[in-house]
Design a protein around this motif. Structure first.
Motif, PDB file in Angstrom:
ATOM      1  N   UNK A 138       0.843  -1.190   0.000  1.00  0.00           N
ATOM      2  CA  UNK A 138       0.000   0.000   0.000  1.00  0.00           C
ATOM      3  C   UNK A 138       0.881   1.244   0.000  1.00  0.00           C
ATOM      4  N   UNK A 139       0.443   2.323  -0.598  1.00  0.00           N
ATOM      5  CA  UNK A 139       1.223   3.567  -0.529  1.00  0.00           C
ATOM      6  C   UNK A 139       1.394   4.010   0.924  1.00  0.00           C
ATOM      7  N   UNK A 140       2.625   4.193   1.332  1.00  0.00           N
ATOM      8  CA  UNK A 140       2.882   4.686   2.671  1.00  0.00           C
ATOM      9  C   UNK A 140       2.851   3.651   3.769  1.00  0.00           C
ATOM     10  N   UNK A 164      -7.117  -5.297   9.369  1.00  0.00           N
ATOM     11  CA  UNK A 164      -7.557  -4.053   8.757  1.00  0.00           C
ATOM     12  C   UNK A 164      -8.914  -4.221   8.084  1.00  0.00           C
ATOM     13  N   UNK A 165      -9.788  -3.272   8.326  1.00  0.00           N
ATOM     14  CA  UNK A 165     -11.069  -3.231   7.628  1.00  0.00           C
ATOM     15  C   UNK A 165     -10.891  -2.458   6.322  1.00  0.00           C
ATOM     16  N   UNK A 166     -11.917  -2.485   5.488  1.00  0.00           N
ATOM     17  CA  UNK A 166     -11.866  -1.705   4.264  1.00  0.00           C
ATOM     18  C   UNK A 166     -11.687  -0.222   4.548  1.00  0.00           C
ATOM     19  N   UNK A 167     -12.329   0.259   5.609  1.00  0.00           N
ATOM     20  CA  UNK A 167     -12.179   1.667   5.988  1.00  0.00           C
ATOM     21  C   UNK A 167     -10.754   1.968   6.424  1.00  0.00           C
ATOM     22  N   UNK A 168     -10.146   1.044   7.169  1.00  0.00           N
ATOM     23  CA  UNK A 168      -8.749   1.225   7.575  1.00  0.00           C
ATOM     24  C   UNK A 168      -7.842   1.398   6.359  1.00  0.00           C
ATOM     25  N   UNK A 169      -8.034   0.556   5.350  1.00  0.00           N
ATOM     26  CA  UNK A 169      -7.218   0.628   4.137  1.00  0.00           C
ATOM     27  C   UNK A 169      -7.437   1.957   3.437  1.00  0.00           C
ATOM     28  N   UNK A 170      -8.693   2.384   3.340  1.00  0.00           N
ATOM     29  CA  UNK A 170      -8.987   3.671   2.700  1.00  0.00           C
ATOM     30  C   UNK A 170      -8.285   4.813   3.416  1.00  0.00           C
ATOM     31  N   UNK A 171      -8.275   4.778   4.744  1.00  0.00           N
ATOM     32  CA  UNK A 171      -7.633   5.853   5.515  1.00  0.00           C
ATOM     33  C   UNK A 171      -6.120   5.830   5.336  1.00  0.00           C
ATOM     34  N   UNK A 172      -5.518   4.647   5.323  1.00  0.00           N
ATOM     35  CA  UNK A 172      -4.076   4.554   5.125  1.00  0.00           C
ATOM     36  C   UNK A 172      -3.663   5.100   3.765  1.00  0.00           C
ATOM     37  N   UNK A 173      -4.402   4.711   2.732  1.00  0.00           N
ATOM     38  CA  UNK A 173      -4.067   5.159   1.381  1.00  0.00           C
ATOM     39  C   UNK A 173      -4.333   6.646   1.227  1.00  0.00           C
ATOM     40  N   UNK A 174      -5.448   7.112   1.763  1.00  0.00           N
ATOM     41  CA  UNK A 174      -5.776   8.536   1.653  1.00  0.00           C
ATOM     42  C   UNK A 174      -4.740   9.391   2.363  1.00  0.00           C
ATOM     43  N   UNK A 175      -4.219   8.914   3.501  1.00  0.00           N
ATOM     44  CA  UNK A 175      -3.202   9.673   4.227  1.00  0.00           C
ATOM     45  C   UNK A 175      -1.930   9.813   3.407  1.00  0.00           C
ATOM     46  N   UNK A 176      -1.626   8.805   2.575  1.00  0.00           N
ATOM     47  CA  UNK A 176      -0.399   8.825   1.770  1.00  0.00           C
ATOM     48  C   UNK A 176      -0.578   9.504   0.432  1.00  0.00           C
ATOM     49  N   UNK A 178      -3.919  11.065  -0.693  1.00  0.00           N
ATOM     50  CA  UNK A 178      -5.030  11.994  -0.817  1.00  0.00           C
ATOM     51  C   UNK A 178      -6.149  11.482  -1.694  1.00  0.00           C
ATOM     52  N   UNK A 179      -6.066  10.208  -2.085  1.00  0.00           N
ATOM     53  CA  UNK A 179      -7.066   9.619  -2.984  1.00  0.00           C
ATOM     54  C   UNK A 179      -7.470   8.249  -2.463  1.00  0.00           C
TER      55      UNK A 179
END
Length: 284
Positions: A138-140, A164-176, A178-179
């Protein structure tokens, strides 16, 4: 394991041979990176590290008879309990500032490291225990996946193996980025891509530390031993050599870089050749 090589050159030959093999041994490649950072690391140390992975896998393996081999959630939970809860493998922010957080033998000793190195521990232990496991870049944040892509369970070794839940993955990627995450981000990572990412982390650690140009140089050298390295690495290596005062070697590396890019970017090749002439002139 091969007999103890007599020096850096032989360790590098072993690294290159393993990288070119049909099924590269991820743990061995990571341990061979350690021989660059720690010249005292020898065959006995490498064997001890691999035996530790074997012993950890044996602790995970007895329960597998009570888990279906295709039950990714059970495997993920079992590895989190063993490695995260019982053994204390996890990360903390300060680990990003330490070179040994990128060295597998030190991560096994300290039980601390970067996400990607902790993920290597998870993957190597799980693989030995018979789990369906792979890395996910994953990015970051590098994490570990259990099971097939359509039934994948993700765990975060940096957080002790937290599922990790799907939301967890979304937050990790978004933090790195922004998408939101792209589906391709969840694909299994190739072992050689993992090794390249570890070496890139080491280069990133050394880059703002001019006094550790030696680390930058050996990290680039190992990157160049991987299959199909990017030509830009030759330019980076040339700059490091010139900085060390090895002007002739730096000039040769600039010429090599120019040869690689001449067909696609003649202007860049010409500039590199001019820089090579400048490096040679510094010998006078």
């Amino acid at each position: 394991m091969h007999p103890r090589p007599p020096g850096t050159t032989e360790w590098r030959r072993l690294f290159a041979a393993e990288a070119e093999s049909a099924r590269p041994d991820l743990a061995l490649l990571c341990l061979l990176i350690g021989t660059e950072a720690d010249p005292s690391l020898d065959e006995a140390d490498i064997d001890a590290a691999r035996r530790l992975l074997d012993r950890l896998a044996e602790q995970a393996a007895p329960g597998r008879r009570s888990r279906r081999a295709d039950d990714p959630r059970a495997w993920a939970a079992a590895l989190a309990e063993l490695l995260g809860a019982r053994c204390g493998f996890k990360g903390r922010p300060g680990d990003y500032q330490r070179l040994d957080s990128s060295l597998l033998h030190q991560v096994l000793r300290r039980r601390r490291g970067l996400p990607i190195l902790l993920s290597v521990v998870w993957m190597e232990v799980a693989r030995r225990a018979g789990a369906p496991v792979h890395g996910v870049a994953l990015p970051g944040r590098f994490v570990v996946g259990f099971g097939p892509r359509d039934d994948q369970v993700l765990a975060d070794p940096f957080d002790g193996g937290r599922l990790l839940t799907g939301t967890d993955v979304e937050l990790l990627v978004a933090a790195a980025t922004g998408a939101p995450p792209e589906p391709s981000m969840l694909s299994p990572a190739d072992p050689l891509d993992i090794v390249a990412r570890i070496l890139n982390n080491i280069r990133a650690w050394a880059a703002p530390r001019p006094e550790r140009a030696d680390v930058s140089l050996w990290a680039v050298d190992l990157c160049l031993l991987l299959p199909s390295p990017p030509p830009r690495l030759h330019y980076e290596r040339a700059q490091l050599l010139v900085h060390k005062g090895e002007f002739l070697a730096g000039a040769r590396e600039l010429d090599t870089y120019a040869d690689h890019v001449a067909g696609l970017d003649p202007a860049t090749a010409d500039r590199a050749r001019q820089q090579a002439l400048g490096a040679r002139a510094m010998l006078n």
